[in-house]
Design a protein around this motif. Structure first.
Motif, PDB file in Angstrom:
ATOM      1  N   VAL A 176      66.439 -25.137  -4.969  1.00  0.00           N
ATOM      2  CA  VAL A 176      67.379 -25.877  -5.814  1.00  0.00           C
ATOM      3  C   VAL A 176      66.839 -27.283  -6.080  1.00  0.00           C
ATOM      4  O   VAL A 176      66.715 -28.096  -5.161  1.00  0.00           O
ATOM      5  CB  VAL A 176      68.768 -25.966  -5.153  1.00  0.00           C
ATOM      6  CG1 VAL A 176      69.708 -26.830  -5.979  1.00  0.00           C
ATOM      7  CG2 VAL A 176      69.351 -24.567  -4.955  1.00  0.00           C
ATOM      8  N   SER A 221      67.629 -30.643  -8.209  1.00  0.00           N
ATOM      9  CA  SER A 221      68.744 -31.266  -8.911  1.00  0.00           C
ATOM     10  C   SER A 221      68.401 -32.693  -9.320  1.00  0.00           C
ATOM     11  O   SER A 221      67.454 -33.296  -8.809  1.00  0.00           O
ATOM     12  CB  SER A 221      69.992 -31.256  -8.027  1.00  0.00           C
ATOM     13  OG  SER A 221      69.711 -31.875  -6.786  1.00  0.00           O
ATOM     14  N   CYS A 225      74.128 -28.559 -10.431  1.00  0.00           N
ATOM     15  CA  CYS A 225      73.701 -29.749 -11.160  1.00  0.00           C
ATOM     16  C   CYS A 225      73.653 -29.475 -12.666  1.00  0.00           C
ATOM     17  O   CYS A 225      73.283 -28.379 -13.101  1.00  0.00           O
ATOM     18  CB  CYS A 225      72.312 -30.155 -10.656  1.00  0.00           C
ATOM     19  SG  CYS A 225      71.466 -31.422 -11.621  1.00  0.00           S
ATOM     20  N   LEU A 243      70.190 -28.543 -13.526  1.00  0.00           N
ATOM     21  CA  LEU A 243      69.640 -27.690 -12.471  1.00  0.00           C
ATOM     22  C   LEU A 243      68.355 -26.980 -12.892  1.00  0.00           C
ATOM     23  O   LEU A 243      68.252 -26.426 -13.979  1.00  0.00           O
ATOM     24  CB  LEU A 243      70.677 -26.630 -12.081  1.00  0.00           C
ATOM     25  CG  LEU A 243      70.235 -25.590 -11.050  1.00  0.00           C
ATOM     26  CD1 LEU A 243      70.065 -26.246  -9.679  1.00  0.00           C
ATOM     27  CD2 LEU A 243      71.254 -24.453 -10.967  1.00  0.00           C
TER      28      LEU A 243
END
Length: 336
Positions: free
Chosen positions: A86, A88, A103, A106
């Motif tokens: 992930v 962000s 996010c 993202l």
């Protein structure tokens, strides 16, 4: 270096690529092991709406930092790390309230940017979590799938008194099962699936009751027992209405995945029982928790692993993962 590339939907190749150089705030990871997820297969077949092609797939991976980029301490060289996929922005509304996994900008490593089915990958330094020596190399790529279970359980807040029902004894259902049992101490966990071999794996991972719902409806098999906590790790559109009907008043339901197909529920069916519904995507900084659980033996990732393949046999490995749910659960690729 060799990388597994999905050139376009349906076209998987092992491609020779130049060694990547870490940028500002990045580290380069020499990858040792990477595990296959259903989303990798979906990208291969063009069924992942978020993927961009061509793409080096793989978001569950482990390796050793062999080079650091600008602003990253060289003391990190040689660290054994698991990588959080992930990525962000850190400043939008979801990030500001501790939800970087959704996010507004993202990016997911292996989906929006190149991933870990490769001999090397460059990732943000903050996404590379150092591991203790007690976590073996061959299991370290499984930290990421357990963060998915960590995320949904953080929402539904299990207690030992819960009667839990898990739909699906695939990899995600089994990780949720182990977390409910080993971390939260849930005393009674029921697992439903249509494949007997998967139900045997669920028993091995701590299920108290396993039910094959291929022929006999769950309502009949539960004989009036009302689960207080339900996790849907199968996510067929028919499941949520059934889960609401089966659930105890004041129950919590967690969706561990998603389908693009519509399902029909009524407000009355939920409100009359005051049922809480939670959704979950990826993970929100759950790596430290899972590393701690694995270090202290609260979860047993080795029980999920059924196959290892060398990187060169990735297409065979992914085909097995996709086509043979009777004998296959987690499949791990070796880069060594």
């Amino acid at each position: 270096m060799k990388s597994v590339v999905i050139k376009k939907p349906g076209e998987l190749v092992i491609e020779e690529r130049a060694l990547p150089e870490p940028g500002l705030g990045e580290v380069r990871v020499k990858i040792r092991y990477a595990s296959i997820c259903g989303s990798d297969v979906h990208i291969w077949h063009g069924h992942n709406p978020f993927a961009r092609y061509p793409r080096v797939i793989g978001h569950e991976f482990f390796g050793v930092i062999d080079k650091t980029g600008e602003s990253v301490a060289t003391a990190r060289l040689g660290e054994r790390v698991a990588v959080d996929p992930v990525v962000s922005c850190g400043h939008c509304y979801p990030c500001s309230v501790g939800r970087p996994n959704v996010c507004s900008e993202l990016q997911v490593i292996g989906v929006h940017r190149d991933g870990g089915f490769s001999e090397y990958a460059c990732v943000p330094a903050g996404n590379a979590y150092q591991l203790p020596e007690t976590i073996p190399d061959k299991l370290a790529s499984l930290i990421e799938p357990f963060t998915i279970a960590a995320n949904i359980t953080a929402f539904v807040k299990p207690t030992p008194q819960d009667v839990a029902l898990i739909y699906g004894a695939g990899p995600m259902g089994l990780t949720a099962l182990q977390v409910l049992k080993g971390v939260y101490g849930v005393k009674r966990i029921i697992v439903a699936d249509r494949i007997d071999e998967r139900l045997l794996m669920a028993t091995d991972s701590g299920a108290d009751v396993v039910l094959n719902n291929s022929q006999v409806a769950l309502a009949e098999q539960l004989q009036g027992e009302k689960p207080t906590l339900i996790i849907d790790a199968a996510c067929h559109p028919s499941i949520l209405p059934e889960a609401i009907a089966l659930a105890s008043p004041a129950a919590r339901i967690g969706l561990l995945g998603f389908s693009a197909d519509a399902c029909t529920i009524t407000q009355q069916s939920m409100t009359s029982k005051e049922i809480s519904l939670f959704t979950s995507r990826l993970n929100s900084k759950r790596f430290p928790a899972v590393i701690d659980w694995m270090t202290h033996g609260k979860i047993a990732p080795e029980k999920l692993v059924t196959h290892y393949f060398p990187l060169a046999e990735v297409e065979q490995a992914m085909t097995l993962f996709e086509k043979d749910p009777h004998t296959c659960c987690k499949v791990i690729l070796s880069m060594e």
